[in-house]
Design a protein around this motif. Structure first.
Motif, mmCIF file in Angstrom:
data_model
loop_
_atom_site.group_PDB
_atom_site.id
_atom_site.type_symbol
_atom_site.label_atom_id
_atom_site.label_comp_id
_atom_site.label_asym_id
_atom_site.label_seq_id
_atom_site.Cartn_x
_atom_site.Cartn_y
_atom_site.Cartn_z
ATOM 1 N N TRP A 96 0.841 -1.203 0.000
ATOM 2 C CA TRP A 96 0.000 0.000 0.000
ATOM 3 C C TRP A 96 0.876 1.254 0.000
ATOM 4 O O TRP A 96 0.610 2.206 -0.734
ATOM 5 C CB TRP A 96 -0.904 0.020 1.228
ATOM 6 C CG TRP A 96 -2.022 -0.971 1.218
ATOM 7 C CD1 TRP A 96 -2.511 -1.650 0.132
ATOM 8 C CD2 TRP A 96 -2.790 -1.396 2.337
ATOM 9 N NE1 TRP A 96 -3.536 -2.473 0.515
ATOM 10 C CE2 TRP A 96 -3.733 -2.336 1.857
ATOM 11 C CE3 TRP A 96 -2.795 -1.083 3.693
ATOM 12 C CZ2 TRP A 96 -4.662 -2.958 2.693
ATOM 13 C CZ3 TRP A 96 -3.706 -1.702 4.523
ATOM 14 C CH2 TRP A 96 -4.625 -2.627 4.035
ATOM 15 N N THR A 97 1.900 1.252 0.836
ATOM 16 C CA THR A 97 2.777 2.414 0.960
ATOM 17 C C THR A 97 3.479 2.723 -0.361
ATOM 18 O O THR A 97 3.520 3.873 -0.811
ATOM 19 C CB THR A 97 3.821 2.162 2.060
ATOM 20 O OG1 THR A 97 3.155 1.903 3.294
ATOM 21 C CG2 THR A 97 4.740 3.359 2.219
ATOM 22 N N LYS A 98 4.029 1.691 -0.980
ATOM 23 C CA LYS A 98 4.752 1.902 -2.234
ATOM 24 C C LYS A 98 3.813 2.346 -3.347
ATOM 25 O O LYS A 98 4.214 3.118 -4.232
ATOM 26 C CB LYS A 98 5.497 0.625 -2.611
ATOM 27 C CG LYS A 98 6.687 0.358 -1.697
ATOM 28 C CD LYS A 98 7.544 -0.803 -2.180
ATOM 29 C CE LYS A 98 8.805 -0.926 -1.340
ATOM 30 N NZ LYS A 98 9.666 -2.052 -1.780
ATOM 31 N N SER A 99 2.547 1.888 -3.318
ATOM 32 C CA SER A 99 1.588 2.329 -4.339
ATOM 33 C C SER A 99 1.277 3.807 -4.211
ATOM 34 O O SER A 99 0.886 4.459 -5.191
ATOM 35 C CB SER A 99 0.296 1.509 -4.242
ATOM 36 O OG SER A 99 -0.436 1.846 -3.066
ATOM 37 N N LEU A 100 1.473 4.363 -3.008
ATOM 38 C CA LEU A 100 1.287 5.798 -2.794
ATOM 39 C C LEU A 100 2.566 6.590 -3.074
ATOM 40 O O LEU A 100 2.559 7.815 -3.019
ATOM 41 C CB LEU A 100 0.813 6.057 -1.357
ATOM 42 C CG LEU A 100 -0.614 5.598 -1.023
ATOM 43 C CD1 LEU A 100 -0.875 5.709 0.484
ATOM 44 C CD2 LEU A 100 -1.649 6.414 -1.792
ATOM 45 N N GLY A 101 3.653 5.880 -3.334
ATOM 46 C CA GLY A 101 4.884 6.547 -3.729
ATOM 47 C C GLY A 101 5.798 6.934 -2.589
ATOM 48 O O GLY A 101 6.671 7.802 -2.755
ATOM 49 N N TYR A 102 5.646 6.279 -1.422
ATOM 50 C CA TYR A 102 6.491 6.613 -0.282
ATOM 51 C C TYR A 102 7.487 5.499 0.012
ATOM 52 O O TYR A 102 7.253 4.334 -0.276
ATOM 53 C CB TYR A 102 5.632 6.887 0.959
ATOM 54 C CG TYR A 102 4.849 8.175 0.865
ATOM 55 C CD1 TYR A 102 5.437 9.399 1.172
ATOM 56 C CD2 TYR A 102 3.520 8.170 0.442
ATOM 57 C CE1 TYR A 102 4.722 10.588 1.074
ATOM 58 C CE2 TYR A 102 2.797 9.348 0.341
ATOM 59 C CZ TYR A 102 3.401 10.552 0.658
ATOM 60 O OH TYR A 102 2.699 11.727 0.554
ATOM 61 N N GLN A 103 8.602 5.885 0.626
ATOM 62 C CA GLN A 103 9.660 4.941 0.970
ATOM 63 C C GLN A 103 9.236 4.096 2.163
ATOM 64 O O GLN A 103 8.680 4.603 3.145
ATOM 65 C CB GLN A 103 10.939 5.698 1.300
ATOM 66 C CG GLN A 103 12.113 4.823 1.696
ATOM 67 C CD GLN A 103 13.341 5.639 2.079
ATOM 68 O OE1 GLN A 103 13.438 6.822 1.758
ATOM 69 N NE2 GLN A 103 14.272 5.013 2.781
ATOM 70 N N PHE A 104 9.492 2.786 2.094
ATOM 71 C CA PHE A 104 9.163 1.859 3.174
ATOM 72 C C PHE A 104 10.392 1.029 3.505
ATOM 73 O O PHE A 104 11.006 0.436 2.621
ATOM 74 C CB PHE A 104 8.012 0.940 2.752
ATOM 75 C CG PHE A 104 7.516 0.019 3.842
ATOM 76 C CD1 PHE A 104 6.394 0.351 4.580
ATOM 77 C CD2 PHE A 104 8.168 -1.170 4.125
ATOM 78 C CE1 PHE A 104 5.930 -0.484 5.580
ATOM 79 C CE2 PHE A 104 7.717 -2.018 5.133
ATOM 80 C CZ PHE A 104 6.586 -1.677 5.857
ATOM 81 N N GLU A 105 10.751 1.001 4.775
ATOM 82 C CA GLU A 105 11.864 0.181 5.232
ATOM 83 C C GLU A 105 11.374 -0.744 6.339
ATOM 84 O O GLU A 105 10.397 -0.440 7.034
ATOM 85 C CB GLU A 105 12.997 1.054 5.764
ATOM 86 C CG GLU A 105 13.587 2.015 4.744
ATOM 87 C CD GLU A 105 14.567 2.966 5.394
ATOM 88 O OE1 GLU A 105 15.768 2.632 5.437
ATOM 89 O OE2 GLU A 105 14.130 4.027 5.871
ATOM 90 N N THR A 106 12.072 -1.858 6.519
ATOM 91 C CA THR A 106 11.725 -2.816 7.563
ATOM 92 C C THR A 106 12.893 -2.980 8.515
ATOM 93 O O THR A 106 14.041 -3.132 8.086
ATOM 94 C CB THR A 106 11.375 -4.186 6.952
ATOM 95 O OG1 THR A 106 10.335 -4.016 5.985
ATOM 96 C CG2 THR A 106 10.882 -5.144 8.031
#
Length: 345
Positions: free
Chosen positions: A37-47
Motif C-alpha cells: 500500500w505504501t509503495k503504491s502511494l509513492g512513499y519509501q518503506f523500510e523494515t
C-alpha cells in the motif's frame, strides 16, 4: 479548517487490517500488505530487523524528525499443549479478557502453514452435563480449544501437524455499521494504523508536505511491551497513536480523539501535550484529555529503550478494550485531523 480526509479509503483500510491475522510475533504477512500500500502511494518503506515498518514522508525541513507510531500487532494465543482427548491448551499473547473468548471461533496455523478451525470453550461447556458450567472460571487453566477435525486423542492431533508454539488466531468479527461504528476485536490498534495510512493518502492526494520530515513507525510487538523500544535514531519526538480509553472517571468517548497526559510510564512531554490540546481546541475538534494508569504505549517502550526523544500519546476513543471493541469513524477523523495539524503547524 478544510482537511479533506478520504473516509471510504480509511474505513476500507481499517476493515482489511482488522480482518487480517497479526498477533504479536506473526506480523510479517500484514507488513507485506502495508508495504505494498505504501509503495503504491509513492512513499519509501523500510523494515527493521524485528519486522517493524518505517515510512518516510519528506518534510520542508530536516531540523527535526517527527515520528508517528501505531502498532499493527494484536492480542492472540499459542498452542501450549495437546490433551489426551485431542483438545488444545493455550497460552495467551498479550492481555486479552479471557472470559470473552468463551465460545469464540478461531484458527490454528501450523508451522507448515496448514490452517484448521476451532472454538474456544470452557472445560465444562455443557449445562446439561456439568454442574459448574455457569460458574467455572474462564481462564486458560479452565478452557481449551476444540478442533474441527476428526480427532479422538493426542496422537490424532499431532498427526494433523498441530503442536506447541502454533499460533491461534481469534475471529475478529469485524463489522462496520451504516451509522459509522466499527465493531471488532483489535481496533486497538489497527484503527490507528488505518489513521496513519489515511493521513499518508491525504498527503499524496493533496501534495501536502509536512513542516518537518515525518516517519510513520508501524510496530509489531507493542502488545508484549517492546514494540518501539527501537526507533530510527533521527526521530526527535514521537507521538504514539493508540486507542483512547473509555469508562470510570474518564472523559473520552467513541467520538473523540484522546490526548493522554499520563499513563503507567508517567507524564508525557508537557509541551507536546499542550500543543496537541491547543490545536484540538483551536480547531473545534472533539477531544478529551485523560489519565490512563493501566496503560502503556510505544512511546513508553521507546523511552524505556533509551531513546532520547520527547513523547506524546493520542488516539481514537475505543470502548471495551481487549474485549469486543468498538469505536466510531468520528474518533478516527478527529485523530487524523489532529495529526495533520501537528505535523503541518
Amino acid at each position: 479548517m478544510d482537511i479533506r480526509i478520504n473516509k471510504e479509503f480509511v474505513l476500507n483500510t481499517a476493515k482489511q487490517l482488522l480482518e487480517f491475522n497479526s498477533p504479536s510475533g506473526f506480523c510479517f504477512e500484514i507488513m507485506e500488505l502495508i508495504q505494498s500500500w505504501t509503495k503504491s502511494l509513492g512513499y519509501q518503506f523500510e523494515t527493521t530487523n524485528k519486522g517493524c515498518g518505517v515510512i518516510t514522508i519528506p518534510g520542508k525541513s530536516n531540523d527535526q524528525v517527527v515520528g508517528l507510531s501505531a502498532h499493527v500487532d494484536t492480542l492472540g494465543a499459542m498452542v501450549r499443549s495437546v490433551t489426551a482427548k485431542g483438545t488444545l491448551k493455550f497460552t495467551v499473547i498479550g492481555g486479552p479478557i479471557v472470559p470473552t473468548l468463551d465460545g469464540e471461533y478461531c484458527q490454528i496455523r501450523t508451522r507448515d502453514g496448514k490452517i484448521y478451525s476451532g472454538t474456544f470453550l470452557s472445560t465444562s461447556p455443557s449445562i446439561h452435563v456439568f454442574e459448574d458450567s455457569k460458574t467455572k472460571k474462564r481462564d486458560p487453566e479452565n478452557m481449551e480449544v476444540r478442533i474441527d477435525e476428526c480427532v479422538k486423542n493426542k496422537e490424532d492431533v499431532i498427526n494433523l501437524g498441530i503442536g506447541p508454539g502454533d499460533f491461534i488466531f481469534f475471529d475478529p468479527k469485524t463489522t462496520i455499521t451504516e451509522s459509522g461504528f466499527i465493531k471488532s476485536r483489535f481496533i486497538d490498534d489497527k484503527a490507528s494504523v488505518a489513521c496513519l495510512l489515511g493521513l499518508l493518502e491525504l498527503f499524496k492526494r493533496e501534495n501536502i508536505v509536512p513542516t518537518y520530515t515525518t516517519k510513520l513507525f508501524i510496530s509489531t510487538y507493542e502488545e508484549v511491551g517492546h514494540g518501539s523500544s527501537y526507533i530510527p535514531s533521527d526521530i526527535t519526538e514521537l507521538i504514539s497513536v493508540d486507542m483512547g480509553c473509555i469508562g470510570d472517571d474518564l472523559s473520552c468517548t467513541e467520538y473523540d480523539v484522546s490526548i493522554c497526559a499520563k499513563d503507567s510510564g508517567g507524564p508525557y512531554d508537557y509541551n507536546m501535550t499542550t500543543d496537541l490540546v491547543n490545536l484540538a481546541k483551536q480547531n473545534d475538534l472533539n477531544y478529551a484529555v485523560d489519565i490512563y494508569p493501566m496503560y502503556g504505549s510505544d512511546t513508553v517502550a521507546a523511552l524505556r529503550g533509551g531513546q532520547d526523544i520527547r513523547g506524546a500519546l493520542i488516539g481514537p476513543g475505543v470502548h471495551a478494550s481487549h474485549g469486543m471493541e468498538r469505536t466510531h469513524y468520528q474518533a478516527m477523523e478527529n485523530t487524523m485531523k489532529l495529526l495533520y495539524l501537528y505535523v503541518t503547524k
